[in-house]
Design a protein around this motif. Structure first.
Motif, PDB file in Angstrom:
ATOM      1  N   SER A   1      10.967 -39.046  -9.572  1.00 24.52           N
ATOM      2  CA  SER A   1      12.007 -39.623  -9.159  1.00 24.52           C
ATOM      3  C   SER A   1      11.776 -40.951  -8.854  1.00 24.52           C
ATOM      4  CB  SER A   1      13.266 -39.035  -8.547  1.00 24.52           C
ATOM      5  OG  SER A   1      12.398 -38.540  -7.240  1.00 24.52           O
ATOM      6  N   GLN A   2      12.736 -42.020  -9.128  1.00 25.20           N
ATOM      7  CA  GLN A   2      12.610 -43.424  -8.621  1.00 25.20           C
ATOM      8  C   GLN A   2      13.794 -43.614  -7.734  1.00 25.20           C
ATOM      9  OE1 GLN A   2       9.813 -45.633  -8.980  1.00 25.20           O
ATOM     10  NE2 GLN A   2       8.882 -43.693 -10.252  1.00 25.20           N
ATOM     11  N   PRO A   3      13.510 -44.634  -6.753  1.00 25.85           N
ATOM     12  CA  PRO A   3      12.296 -45.081  -6.276  1.00 25.85           C
ATOM     13  C   PRO A   3      11.617 -44.007  -5.684  1.00 25.85           C
ATOM     14  CG  PRO A   3      14.121 -45.667  -4.595  1.00 25.85           C
ATOM     15  CD  PRO A   3      14.848 -45.014  -5.898  1.00 25.85           C
ATOM     16  N   ASP A   4      10.010 -44.054  -5.339  1.00 31.85           N
ATOM     17  CA  ASP A   4       9.205 -43.096  -4.942  1.00 31.85           C
ATOM     18  C   ASP A   4       8.714 -43.915  -3.821  1.00 31.85           C
ATOM     19  OD1 ASP A   4       7.601 -45.356  -6.085  1.00 31.85           O
ATOM     20  OD2 ASP A   4       6.840 -43.853  -7.526  1.00 31.85           O
ATOM     21  N   PHE A   5       7.329 -43.334  -3.350  1.00 31.61           N
ATOM     22  CA  PHE A   5       6.794 -43.692  -1.881  1.00 31.61           C
ATOM     23  C   PHE A   5       5.375 -43.717  -2.121  1.00 31.61           C
ATOM     24  CE2 PHE A   5       6.896 -39.639  -1.411  1.00 31.61           C
ATOM     25  CZ  PHE A   5       5.804 -38.896  -0.624  1.00 31.61           C
ATOM     26  N   ASP A   6       4.616 -44.340  -1.311  1.00 38.56           N
ATOM     27  CA  ASP A   6       3.097 -44.190  -1.111  1.00 38.56           C
ATOM     28  C   ASP A   6       2.883 -43.185   0.093  1.00 38.56           C
ATOM     29  OD1 ASP A   6       0.303 -44.280  -0.680  1.00 38.56           O
ATOM     30  OD2 ASP A   6       0.214 -46.612  -0.733  1.00 38.56           O
ATOM     31  N   PRO A   7       2.251 -41.992  -0.244  1.00 44.72           N
ATOM     32  CA  PRO A   7       1.960 -41.036   0.702  1.00 44.72           C
ATOM     33  C   PRO A   7       1.000 -41.457   1.579  1.00 44.72           C
ATOM     34  CG  PRO A   7       1.059 -40.470  -1.224  1.00 44.72           C
ATOM     35  CD  PRO A   7       1.887 -41.632  -1.665  1.00 44.72           C
ATOM     36  N   ASN A   8       0.122 -42.374   1.496  1.00 44.25           N
ATOM     37  CA  ASN A   8      -0.670 -43.193   2.519  1.00 44.25           C
ATOM     38  C   ASN A   8      -0.113 -43.740   3.482  1.00 44.25           C
ATOM     39  OD1 ASN A   8      -3.392 -42.502   1.131  1.00 44.25           O
ATOM     40  ND2 ASN A   8      -2.621 -43.736  -0.454  1.00 44.25           N
ATOM     41  N   GLN A   9       1.244 -44.184   3.426  1.00 41.79           N
ATOM     42  CA  GLN A   9       1.775 -44.734   4.296  1.00 41.79           C
ATOM     43  C   GLN A   9       3.301 -44.506   4.174  1.00 41.79           C
ATOM     44  OE1 GLN A   9       1.478 -49.074   4.049  1.00 41.79           O
ATOM     45  NE2 GLN A   9       1.163 -48.859   1.918  1.00 41.79           N
ATOM     46  N   SER A  10       3.430 -43.017   4.363  1.00 45.78           N
ATOM     47  CA  SER A  10       4.758 -42.501   3.994  1.00 45.78           C
ATOM     48  C   SER A  10       5.822 -43.087   4.905  1.00 45.78           C
ATOM     49  CB  SER A  10       4.845 -40.925   4.241  1.00 45.78           C
ATOM     50  OG  SER A  10       4.308 -40.557   5.456  1.00 45.78           O
ATOM     51  N   ASN A  11       5.509 -43.330   6.164  1.00 43.63           N
ATOM     52  CA  ASN A  11       6.460 -43.697   7.357  1.00 43.63           C
ATOM     53  C   ASN A  11       7.087 -45.139   7.117  1.00 43.63           C
ATOM     54  OD1 ASN A  11       3.993 -44.796   7.989  1.00 43.63           O
ATOM     55  ND2 ASN A  11       4.095 -44.896  10.040  1.00 43.63           N
ATOM     56  N   LYS A  12       6.453 -45.826   5.986  1.00 48.83           N
ATOM     57  CA  LYS A  12       7.083 -47.081   5.964  1.00 48.83           C
ATOM     58  C   LYS A  12       8.275 -46.979   4.886  1.00 48.83           C
ATOM     59  CE  LYS A  12       2.840 -49.608   7.070  1.00 48.83           C
ATOM     60  NZ  LYS A  12       1.872 -50.701   6.765  1.00 48.83           N
ATOM     61  N   PHE A  13       8.328 -45.836   4.079  1.00 46.19           N
ATOM     62  CA  PHE A  13       9.478 -45.778   3.212  1.00 46.19           C
ATOM     63  C   PHE A  13      10.584 -44.851   3.551  1.00 46.19           C
ATOM     64  CE2 PHE A  13       5.360 -46.658   0.891  1.00 46.19           C
ATOM     65  CZ  PHE A  13       5.907 -47.486   0.021  1.00 46.19           C
ATOM     66  N   PRO A  14      11.722 -45.108   3.184  1.00 37.87           N
ATOM     67  CA  PRO A  14      12.859 -44.178   3.454  1.00 37.87           C
ATOM     68  C   PRO A  14      12.658 -42.815   3.130  1.00 37.87           C
ATOM     69  CG  PRO A  14      13.644 -45.964   2.133  1.00 37.87           C
ATOM     70  CD  PRO A  14      12.255 -46.213   2.184  1.00 37.87           C
ATOM     71  N   GLU A  15      13.103 -41.652   4.141  1.00 38.18           N
ATOM     72  CA  GLU A  15      12.792 -40.436   3.666  1.00 38.18           C
ATOM     73  C   GLU A  15      13.468 -40.212   2.595  1.00 38.18           C
ATOM     74  OE1 GLU A  15      13.769 -37.754   7.067  1.00 38.18           O
ATOM     75  OE2 GLU A  15      13.025 -39.136   8.540  1.00 38.18           O
ATOM     76  N   GLU A  16      14.490 -40.786   2.162  1.00 42.60           N
ATOM     77  CA  GLU A  16      15.222 -40.349   0.690  1.00 42.60           C
ATOM     78  C   GLU A  16      14.274 -40.322  -0.279  1.00 42.60           C
ATOM     79  OE1 GLU A  16      18.416 -39.465  -1.915  1.00 42.60           O
ATOM     80  OE2 GLU A  16      18.315 -39.251   0.456  1.00 42.60           O
ATOM     81  N   ASN A  17      13.207 -41.337  -0.481  1.00 40.45           N
ATOM     82  CA  ASN A  17      12.080 -41.538  -1.425  1.00 40.45           C
ATOM     83  C   ASN A  17      11.217 -40.373  -1.431  1.00 40.45           C
ATOM     84  OD1 ASN A  17      13.665 -43.900  -1.385  1.00 40.45           O
ATOM     85  ND2 ASN A  17      11.632 -45.069  -1.525  1.00 40.45           N
ATOM     86  N   TRP A  18      11.201 -39.456  -0.488  1.00 39.07           N
ATOM     87  CA  TRP A  18      10.171 -38.580  -0.216  1.00 39.07           C
ATOM     88  C   TRP A  18      10.743 -37.273  -1.196  1.00 39.07           C
ATOM     89  CZ3 TRP A  18       9.626 -38.005   5.674  1.00 39.07           C
ATOM     90  CH2 TRP A  18       8.981 -39.064   6.461  1.00 39.07           C
ATOM     91  N   LYS A  19      11.940 -37.173  -1.457  1.00 38.90           N
ATOM     92  CA  LYS A  19      12.426 -35.991  -2.118  1.00 38.90           C
ATOM     93  C   LYS A  19      11.976 -35.975  -3.587  1.00 38.90           C
ATOM     94  CE  LYS A  19      16.650 -35.989   0.886  1.00 38.90           C
ATOM     95  NZ  LYS A  19      18.142 -35.946   0.963  1.00 38.90           N
TER      96      LYS A  19
END
Length: 626
Positions: free
Chosen positions: A239-257
């Motif tokens: 799903s997009q937008p997504d995130f970089d798990p190396n720095q997950s705290n820099k992305f909205p939690e919504e992107n983790w889902k």
């Protein structure tokens, strides 16, 4: 006199000796107390005190052996403040290397009493200058850290870990015990490896297509699933937008889902595939019947609109034009209970039990809660909710000649030496459609792509036939339907004759010039399919082992009498009381007994029995076990 002087000298010496001894004991006591104070007030973490090597998490691989998640060595920098206060010189290098302002570092050392981490999991090369420092209270602790070499690729599937190395989402969470499990016969402090069914190339193409579609349509979210049709293996999911798990705290939690398994929505016209399957299964779809669409379906003041007045059509045209009137008209031949049970058999409103956390169930109302509006809306994909994965798996059963396959996301588990510990095998859950019915649906969906609403998905290549169905739905919110928000989707198979893959794409709230499944999702399907055709690999059918068919509630069907036949007892099981009375009183007037509430569960005479006027029938109504 001499004796007196000697006596005083001895007394003075004894006194000085006692004073010196006392001073020494006091100094020793102070130092011992200080040592105890330091040990108690600034204890090291348990991992440091035990001086034991942590178990390194196993590797997460894709289907082709590419590393998706690995563990690497890092250094955590800690301070024992009560010791560090004794030597505040030389803090300049420590502050610079850790990126901590010196004033802040000094203040923390002076005000803290217990051990604290200054910086966790620094790369070895960055922490190298600290090895040369001789600072009191400085603790350098080696510990493994999780690293994701492909950054965002499959991030919502893989998930990520916390500072303590425990999985917090995705495979890292669901397989946490496996990845950190140390075999008793192993000499290595390394966990077990997890091999996914994900193909990194296919995953990359899906993510690229979804990201482009998200931008073009100005959607809120874009999501998709690609399944190997014969095995149920998930080749890609994103799903997009997504995130970089190396720095997950820099992305909205919504992107983790992982939205394909957790996002619930009303599927719209893609759901018509399963209404057609139910009609075929119950022998209620007449190829010669015509549907004269006035542009809407109206019943008791409730109206469901079509995109236009379609006029006279057969059912293939109904599906090509995504005509709501035609589908609702055909579906009203089905008793509510039978339609409900057919949809449940496809997994609607049921967890797929994929090996990932956070899966949503979707929603299909109990048949006792269906009113006339739901009877109109559910067959066309409204009043019911699914996840993209749920719809993809249900559609995949049509691609797989009627066999419903559970989703596979993990292929095998291996140890640090590469020896396979556990291998997962594709398993047929049960059959939801006959081979003939599945093929008939695919032929219809091929016409949808060739000359219907799904034309945007056509590859334009004679040797590669595509079949599928578009869907456009008005978004349902907590306050009801929002006429300004849409959800556009497409689900299809390739190749149509003997499908190898099933692709499902959905765009949430497209805000561009176009918002339909035909104009947003179907072209995206074509783009991703063009890219992944070279990478498609068909699994061996021989590896699919059938499981015992579950005893889901289903009403058995007897042979249906020919139209106008009043000497053969029809099968009324599954009819509601209103449907029953309409059918019986209009065709078989007589003395009839109806007992109970709900749906017909028993009838006398039995279906298929010979009957003659005057008619006298007995019916027992009830509700199926859910």
């Amino acid at each position: 006199m001499i004796d007196g002087k000697q006596q005083r000298t001895q007394s003075e010496f004894a006194l000085r000796y006692k004073v010196a001894l006392l001073a020494f004991l006091l100094l020793f006591g102070v130092l011992a107390f200080r040592a105890i104070e330091l040990a108690i007030a600034s204890p090291l973490p348990k991992s440091v005190l035990e001086q034991a090597q942590k178990v390194r998490r196993g590797v997460i691989f894709d289907a082709r052996g590419h590393e998706l998640a690995i563990s690497r060595d890092t250094v955590s920098v800690g301070i024992k403040p009560l010791e560090a206060r004794l030597q505040l010189e030389g803090l300049d290098i420590l502050a610079r290397v850790t990126g901590t302002p010196k004033a802040e570092l000094v203040q923390k050392i002076k005000t803290s009493d217990k051990f604290f981490y200054l910086k966790r999991k620094m790369p070895l090369e960055e922490a190298a200058p600290l090895r040369k420092l001789d600072l009191a209270g400085l603790v350098l602790q080696n510990e493994p850290d999780r690293y994701y070499p492909n950054q965002k690729l499959a991030s919502q599937i893989i998930g990520f870990t916390g500072l303590d190395g425990e999985g917090l989402s995705g495979i890292e969470f669901s397989q946490n015990q496996t990845l950190s499990h140390l075999r008793t016969d192993s000499q290595d402090f390394i966990g077990q490896n997890v091999h996914l069914t994900i193909n990194s190339y296919v995953q990359h193409q899906l993510e690229k297509t979804l990201a482009a579609g998200l931008e073009d349509s100005m959607s809120k979210h874009a999501m998709g699933v690609i399944i190997e049709s014969q095995t149920g293996k998930i080749l890609a999911m994103s799903s997009q937008p997504d995130f970089d798990p190396n720095q997950s705290n820099k992305f909205p939690e919504e992107n983790w889902k992982n939205l394909p398994i957790s996002f619930q929505y009303e599927p719209g016209s893609t759901f018509k595939i399963f209404t057609m399957a139910a009609l075929l299964r119950e022998n209620l779809l007449n190829a010669n019947q015509k549907y004269n669409c006035p542009g809407y379906f109206d019943y008791k003041g409730r109206r469901v609109s079509c995109t236009r007045e379609h006029g006279i059509q057969d059912f293939t045209d109904v599906m090509k034009n995504s005509c709501n009137f035609g589908v609702i008209t055909a579906s009203w031949q089905l008793p509510v209970l039978k339609l409900y049970e057919n949809l449940k058999a496809f997994g609607i409103g049921t967890l797929s039990e994929i090996q990932l956390p956070g899966e949503a169930r979707g929603y299909l109302a109990s048949p006792k809660d269906w009113d006339y509006y739901l009877k109109m809306s559910i067959p066309i994909g409204h009043g019911v909710s699914v996840t993209p994965l749920q719809l993809a798996l249900a559609a995949n059963a049509i691609a797989n000649d009627g066999k419903l396959m559970p989703p596979m996301i993990i292929d095998k588990v291996s140890d640090a030496q590469g020896r396979v510990i556990e291998r997962f095998v594709p398993q047929e859950k049960y059959r939801v459609a006959s081979v003939d019915n599945a093929q008939q649906i695919r032929r219809t969906l091929r016409e949808v792509v060739k000359s219907g609403t799904g034309a945007g998905a056509d590859l334009g290549l004679k040797e590669f036939d595509v079949c599928g169905k578009t869907g456009t739905s008005i978004k349902s919110t907590r306050k009801g339907y929002d006429a300004k928000k849409y959800q556009a989707s497409f689900v299809g198979f390739f190749p149509c004759e003997k499908p190898e893959i099933t692709i499902m794409l959905m765009f949430d709230e497209p805000r561009g010039e176009y918002h339909q499944g035909a104009t947003v999702a179907a072209p995206a399907f074509r783009r991703v399919l063009r890219e992944i055709i070279p990478a498609i690999h068909v699994g061996e059918v021989s590896t699919v082992k059938p499981l015992p068919t579950p005893q889901y509630q289903s009403v058995a069907s007897a042979p249906r009498p020919a139209p106008g036949d009043k000497n053969t007892m029809p099968d009324f099981r599954g009819f509601s009381k209103k449907e029953l009375l309409f059918q019986v009183l209009s065709k078989f007037p007589g003395d009839h007994q109806v007992n109970g509430a709900g749906y017909v569960v028993q009838q006398s005479p039995e279906p298929g029995a010979k009957i003659n006027a005057p008619y006298s029938f007995n019916f027992k109504l009830g509700f199926p076990d859910e």
